[in-house]
Design an enzyme around this catalytic site. Structure first.
Site, short mmCIF file in Angstrom:
data_model
loop_
_atom_site.label_atom_id
_atom_site.label_comp_id
_atom_site.label_asym_id
_atom_site.label_seq_id
_atom_site.Cartn_x
_atom_site.Cartn_y
_atom_site.Cartn_z
N PRO A 9 0.80 -1.23 0.00
CG PRO A 9 -0.09 -1.08 2.14
CD PRO A 9 0.56 -2.05 1.19
CG ASN A 10 -0.26 4.27 1.27
OD1 ASN A 10 -1.25 4.78 0.75
ND2 ASN A 10 -0.30 3.69 2.46
NE ARG A 17 3.93 6.63 1.62
CZ ARG A 17 4.18 5.42 2.08
NH1 ARG A 17 4.72 4.51 1.28
NH2 ARG A 17 3.91 5.10 3.32
CE1 TYR A 22 8.85 5.17 2.93
CE2 TYR A 22 7.26 6.98 2.99
CZ TYR A 22 7.76 5.80 3.52
OH TYR A 22 7.18 5.25 4.64
CG ASN A 70 8.36 -1.79 0.60
OD1 ASN A 70 7.76 -1.88 1.67
ND2 ASN A 70 8.99 -0.69 0.23
CB ALA A 73 1.44 0.38 6.69
CG HIS A 76 4.99 -1.90 10.44
ND1 HIS A 76 6.32 -2.24 10.58
CD2 HIS A 76 4.97 -0.92 9.48
CE1 HIS A 76 7.06 -1.48 9.76
NE2 HIS A 76 6.26 -0.69 9.09
CG ASP A 83 -0.57 -17.04 8.96
OD1 ASP A 83 0.45 -17.18 9.67
OD2 ASP A 83 -1.72 -16.97 9.44
CD GLU A 94 10.56 -7.23 6.54
OE1 GLU A 94 10.77 -8.34 7.10
OE2 GLU A 94 10.24 -6.21 7.17
CG HIS A 96 11.06 -2.08 5.04
ND1 HIS A 96 9.69 -2.03 4.89
CD2 HIS A 96 11.34 -3.21 5.73
CE1 HIS A 96 9.16 -3.09 5.49
NE2 HIS A 96 10.15 -3.83 6.00
CB SER A 98 12.41 4.60 5.32
OG SER A 98 11.39 3.74 5.81
NE ARG A 103 9.84 6.29 8.69
CZ ARG A 103 8.91 6.08 7.76
NH1 ARG A 103 9.08 5.10 6.87
NH2 ARG A 103 7.82 6.82 7.73
NE ARG A 107 6.59 4.69 10.07
CZ ARG A 107 5.53 4.76 9.26
NH1 ARG A 107 5.28 3.79 8.42
NH2 ARG A 107 4.73 5.81 9.27
C1 DQA Z 1 8.16 1.22 4.09
C2 DQA Z 1 8.18 1.47 5.60
C3 DQA Z 1 6.83 1.24 6.20
O1 DQA Z 1 6.86 1.49 7.60
C4 DQA Z 1 5.81 2.18 5.57
O2 DQA Z 1 4.52 1.92 6.10
C5 DQA Z 1 5.81 2.13 4.10
C6 DQA Z 1 7.09 2.04 3.41
C7 DQA Z 1 9.51 1.55 3.43
O3 DQA Z 1 9.70 1.12 2.30
O4 DQA Z 1 10.34 2.24 4.00
O5 DQA Z 1 4.78 2.23 3.45
O6 DQA Z 1 7.90 -0.16 3.87
#
Ligand code: DQA
Length: 138
Positions: A9-10, A17, A22, A70, A73, A76, A83, A94, A96, A98, A103, A107
């Site tokens: 998401p996002n 954003r 980011y 990635n 959110a 978390h 699962d 995994e 990220h 950031s 942070r 997170r």
């Molecule tokens: C993220 C870090 C997450 O905490 C956040 O919710 C994101 C982006 C990152 O790529 O740094 O949406 O996964």
């Protein structure tokens, strides 16, 4: 061998954003770097169930070296995503953009790290390329 990159998401808003966190480059820049080292498929969704469906769809395929995820959110919050990662056969890295550990405390906790092959965080969009390298080199 292909590598599937999944963004949650996002992350469709990369470049617009919160650029202070980011960066101002879009996902295309990250994908260009990844395409140079592997055969990449890319999937993004803002919906938890769609991410899980994609993991199920590709997760038993012999055509992929693994998945770079990635989860945004959902990292978390989503036991369902954890699962799904545990259920499939392909390794999941995994990533990220950031450094989540630098942070807010919420997170710092990842529900998916324990079922992933490894974790890469804090290298900006380079995190995706590093994730792909981790899958194709090891
Ligand atoms: C993220 C870090 C997450 O905490 C956040 O919710 C994101 C982006 C990152 O790529 O740094 O949406 O996964």
């Amino acid at each position: 061998m292909k590598v599937l990159i999944i963004n949650g998401p996002n992350l469709n808003l990369l470049g617009r954003r919160e650029p202070g966190i980011y960066g101002s480059q879009t996902m295309d820049a990250a994908l260009d770097a990844c395409h140079r080292i592997a055969d990449i498929e890319y999937f993004q969704s803002n919906h938890e169930g769609a991410l899980i469906d994609k993991l199920h769809q590709v997760g038993f395929s012999k055509d992929y070296a693994g998945i770079v995820l990635n989860a945004g959110a959902y990292t978390h919050t989503s036991l369902a995503l954890a699962d799904a990662i545990a259920a499939i056969e392909l390794p999941v890295v995994e990533v990220h953009i950031s450094n989540v550990h630098a942070r807010e405390e919420i997170r710092h906790r990842s529900l998916i790290s324990g079922v992933c092959r490894g974790v890469i965080a804090g290298f900006g969009l380079n995190s995706y390329r590093l994730g792909v390298e981790a899958l194709i080199c090891g």
